[in-house]
Design an enzyme around this catalytic site. Structure first.
Site, PDB file in Angstrom:
ATOM      1  N   MET A 260       0.845  -1.196   0.000  1.00  0.00           N
ATOM      2  CA  MET A 260       0.000   0.000   0.000  1.00  0.00           C
ATOM      3  C   MET A 260       0.884   1.252   0.000  1.00  0.00           C
ATOM      4  O   MET A 260       0.417   2.349   0.323  1.00  0.00           O
ATOM      5  CB  MET A 260      -0.946  -0.009   1.202  1.00  0.00           C
ATOM      6  CG  MET A 260      -1.911  -1.194   1.151  1.00  0.00           C
ATOM      7  SD  MET A 260      -3.486  -0.902   1.967  1.00  0.00           S
ATOM      8  CE  MET A 260      -2.948  -0.604   3.641  1.00  0.00           C
TER       9      MET A 260
ATOM     10  N   ASN B 270       4.138   3.893   0.954  1.00  0.00           N
ATOM     11  CA  ASN B 270       4.810   4.424   2.153  1.00  0.00           C
ATOM     12  C   ASN B 270       5.865   3.406   2.603  1.00  0.00           C
ATOM     13  O   ASN B 270       5.889   2.969   3.744  1.00  0.00           O
ATOM     14  CB  ASN B 270       3.786   4.707   3.246  1.00  0.00           C
ATOM     15  CG  ASN B 270       4.376   5.551   4.367  1.00  0.00           C
ATOM     16  OD1 ASN B 270       5.317   6.314   4.149  1.00  0.00           O
ATOM     17  ND2 ASN B 270       3.851   5.391   5.563  1.00  0.00           N
TER      18      ASN B 270
ATOM     19  N   GLY C  48      11.417  -2.879   5.452  1.00  0.00           N
ATOM     20  CA  GLY C  48      10.754  -4.185   5.437  1.00  0.00           C
ATOM     21  C   GLY C  48      10.218  -4.510   4.045  1.00  0.00           C
ATOM     22  O   GLY C  48      10.377  -5.637   3.542  1.00  0.00           O
ATOM     23  N   HIS C  49       9.599  -3.514   3.400  1.00  0.00           N
ATOM     24  CA  HIS C  49       9.098  -3.727   2.030  1.00  0.00           C
ATOM     25  C   HIS C  49      10.254  -4.002   1.066  1.00  0.00           C
ATOM     26  O   HIS C  49      10.162  -4.856   0.181  1.00  0.00           O
ATOM     27  CB  HIS C  49       8.354  -2.488   1.510  1.00  0.00           C
ATOM     28  CG  HIS C  49       7.085  -2.170   2.227  1.00  0.00           C
ATOM     29  ND1 HIS C  49       6.942  -1.076   3.054  1.00  0.00           N
ATOM     30  CD2 HIS C  49       5.880  -2.791   2.230  1.00  0.00           C
ATOM     31  CE1 HIS C  49       5.712  -1.036   3.529  1.00  0.00           C
ATOM     32  NE2 HIS C  49       5.041  -2.062   3.048  1.00  0.00           N
TER      33      HIS C  49
ATOM     34  N   LYS D 220       4.898 -10.124   9.321  1.00  0.00           N
ATOM     35  CA  LYS D 220       4.321  -9.267  10.369  1.00  0.00           C
ATOM     36  C   LYS D 220       2.793  -9.364  10.336  1.00  0.00           C
ATOM     37  O   LYS D 220       2.135  -9.417  11.352  1.00  0.00           O
ATOM     38  CB  LYS D 220       4.759  -7.810  10.206  1.00  0.00           C
ATOM     39  CG  LYS D 220       4.282  -6.965  11.382  1.00  0.00           C
ATOM     40  CD  LYS D 220       4.728  -5.537  11.283  1.00  0.00           C
ATOM     41  CE  LYS D 220       3.902  -4.751  10.303  1.00  0.00           C
ATOM     42  NZ  LYS D 220       2.528  -4.446  10.761  1.00  0.00           N
ATOM     43  N   ASP D 221       2.244  -9.413   9.109  1.00  0.00           N
ATOM     44  CA  ASP D 221       0.795  -9.581   8.952  1.00  0.00           C
ATOM     45  C   ASP D 221       0.529 -11.080   8.796  1.00  0.00           C
ATOM     46  O   ASP D 221       0.141 -11.551   7.726  1.00  0.00           O
ATOM     47  CB  ASP D 221       0.319  -8.804   7.722  1.00  0.00           C
ATOM     48  CG  ASP D 221       0.561  -7.320   7.873  1.00  0.00           C
ATOM     49  OD1 ASP D 221      -0.105  -6.692   8.692  1.00  0.00           O
ATOM     50  OD2 ASP D 221       1.452  -6.795   7.177  1.00  0.00           O
TER      51      ASP D 221
ATOM     52  N   GLN E  54      -2.925 -12.271   7.679  1.00  0.00           N
ATOM     53  CA  GLN E  54      -3.100 -11.966   6.249  1.00  0.00           C
ATOM     54  C   GLN E  54      -2.373 -13.010   5.395  1.00  0.00           C
ATOM     55  O   GLN E  54      -2.949 -13.558   4.442  1.00  0.00           O
ATOM     56  CB  GLN E  54      -2.549 -10.564   5.966  1.00  0.00           C
ATOM     57  CG  GLN E  54      -2.357 -10.243   4.503  1.00  0.00           C
ATOM     58  CD  GLN E  54      -1.969  -8.797   4.268  1.00  0.00           C
ATOM     59  OE1 GLN E  54      -2.790  -7.910   4.420  1.00  0.00           O
ATOM     60  NE2 GLN E  54      -0.726  -8.541   3.894  1.00  0.00           N
TER      61      GLN E  54
ATOM     62  N   ARG F 234       2.554   2.283   9.571  1.00  0.00           N
ATOM     63  CA  ARG F 234       1.805   3.053  10.577  1.00  0.00           C
ATOM     64  C   ARG F 234       2.708   3.576  11.704  1.00  0.00           C
ATOM     65  O   ARG F 234       2.260   4.381  12.515  1.00  0.00           O
ATOM     66  CB  ARG F 234       0.646   2.230  11.133  1.00  0.00           C
ATOM     67  CG  ARG F 234      -0.477   2.062  10.109  1.00  0.00           C
ATOM     68  CD  ARG F 234      -1.761   1.511  10.719  1.00  0.00           C
ATOM     69  NE  ARG F 234      -2.880   1.617   9.795  1.00  0.00           N
ATOM     70  CZ  ARG F 234      -3.294   0.633   8.982  1.00  0.00           C
ATOM     71  NH1 ARG F 234      -2.676  -0.517   8.975  1.00  0.00           N
ATOM     72  NH2 ARG F 234      -4.333   0.817   8.174  1.00  0.00           N
TER      73      ARG F 234
HETATM   74  O1  PAF Z   1      -0.195  -5.792   3.552  1.00  0.00           O
HETATM   75  C1  PAF Z   1      -0.591  -4.872   2.812  1.00  0.00           C
HETATM   76  O2  PAF Z   1       0.087  -3.848   2.583  1.00  0.00           O
HETATM   77  C2  PAF Z   1      -1.973  -4.967   2.188  1.00  0.00           C
HETATM   78  O3  PAF Z   1      -2.881  -5.593   3.036  1.00  0.00           O
HETATM   79  C3  PAF Z   1      -1.970  -5.627   0.807  1.00  0.00           C
HETATM   80  C4  PAF Z   1      -1.500  -7.070   0.873  1.00  0.00           C
HETATM   81  C5  PAF Z   1      -1.060  -4.846  -0.140  1.00  0.00           C
HETATM   82  C6  PAF Z   1      -3.375  -5.627   0.215  1.00  0.00           C
HETATM   83  O4  PAF Z   1      -3.871  -4.351   0.078  1.00  0.00           O
END
Ligand code: PAF
Length: 294
Positions: free
Chosen positions: A26, A28, A32-33, A156-157, A160, A194
């Protein structure tokens, strides 16, 4: 590096590419990304990163409108990380039905969504109603747009990641899901977009969430399997430190069901809000996996 905003352009660009590694984000972006992009590059030839703040996964009371949108800075980081394609579509491009529905006489939202299994209604899903339906729907759409061979998600998620793996398995999607380790600041705070909402003082104490989870991990490693009591103690500790706790839960990392004394592969997960009188509440999540050998 190409920056693409429409599905048609994306399809056109992907025609000449093979072996696609995909990292949905998403935006920002933080270290980590970037580590997830490195993982995608390790497992595939072409790295595609999507940047899309998905309205479907935010409830009306959440931070959709204030969620940081930093496309230019994100693209610079991605270029340096060796990303090949940034896919940054508009909401209309991803959900044309939403705009169409708004102009329809009955104002019915005609958006077709994925209905995840009940595991989506516990932990984060217990308070973030429909959140995982929104996540699964956008990830399914992005998978169909990008058609990757592998896709990388951060641990971390964890819930998900679990639901996405389940979606891939149950819908027979030909995509390998790769899990990236959580990156942390020196004192333990998990990197998150966040974290930018935290004041300096809050940032200094935000690692208390990780410490509370680590406390449970240490006790379990020492043979204490009274998970409920350990969770209550950790929760009380955080509350006394000024947090508003959503949940602290010890689960099987294989099934995400509450841990039993026989489980060897466990995960301790937590979500809690740091409260600030002026800037409001920031909800953070974290988890620690543990593997019991004896
Ligand atoms: O983890 C995230 O940033 C979001 O939930 C994702 C997987 C990009 C879906 O919008």
């Amino acid at each position: 590096m190409q920056i693409i905003h429409t599905v048609a352009e994306l399809r056109n660009s992907l025609k000449t590419r093979t072996n696609i590694g995909f990292v949905p984000t998403m935006g920002n972006l933080h270290a980590g990304h970037i580590a997830l992009v490195a993982l995608a590059k390790k497992h595939a030839k072409t790295a595609v990163v999507s940047i899309f703040v998905n309205p479907l996964q935010f409830s009306p009371t959440e931070d959709l409108s204030t969620y940081p949108r930093t496309l230019e800075a994100d693209c610079e980081k991605l270029k340096a990380a060796g990303c090949d394609i940034v896919f940054a579509p508009s909401a209309d491009e991803v959900y044309p039905q939403m705009t169409e529905s708004k102009s329809d006489d009955n104002h019915l939202n005609q958006t077709m969504t994925i209905d995840p299994p009940p595991i989506a209604n516990v932990l984060c899903g217990a308070t973030r109603l429909k959140h995982f339906a929104g996540v699964a729907t956008v990830v399914m759409k992005l998978f169909n747009m990008v058609q990757p061979d592998v896709a990388v998600f951060g641990k971390k998620d964890f819930q998900q990641l679990f639901i996405i793996k389940e979606m891939v398995r149950q819908f027979n999607l030909p995509i390998d899901i790769i899990a990236g380790e959580t990156m942390r600041e020196a004192h333990g705070l998990a990197l998150s977009s966040r974290n930018g909402y935290l004041t300096d003082a809050q940032r200094a104490t935000a690692s208390q969430l990780n410490s509370a989870l680590q406390g449970i991990v240490n006790q379990v490693k020492n043979g204490n399997k009274d998970f409920v009591q350990l969770e209550q103690q950790a929760s009380a500790q955080l509350t006394s430190q000024g947090w508003e706790v959503d949940y602290i839960s010890t689960r099987s990392s294989a099934t995400l069901q509450p841990a039993s004394a026989l489980d060897k592969n466990l995960i301790v997960l937590g979500a809690a809000k740091i409260i600030n009188k002026t800037s409001g509440k920031t909800r953070l999540i974290d988890n620690i996996e543990l593997c019991l050998t004896a």
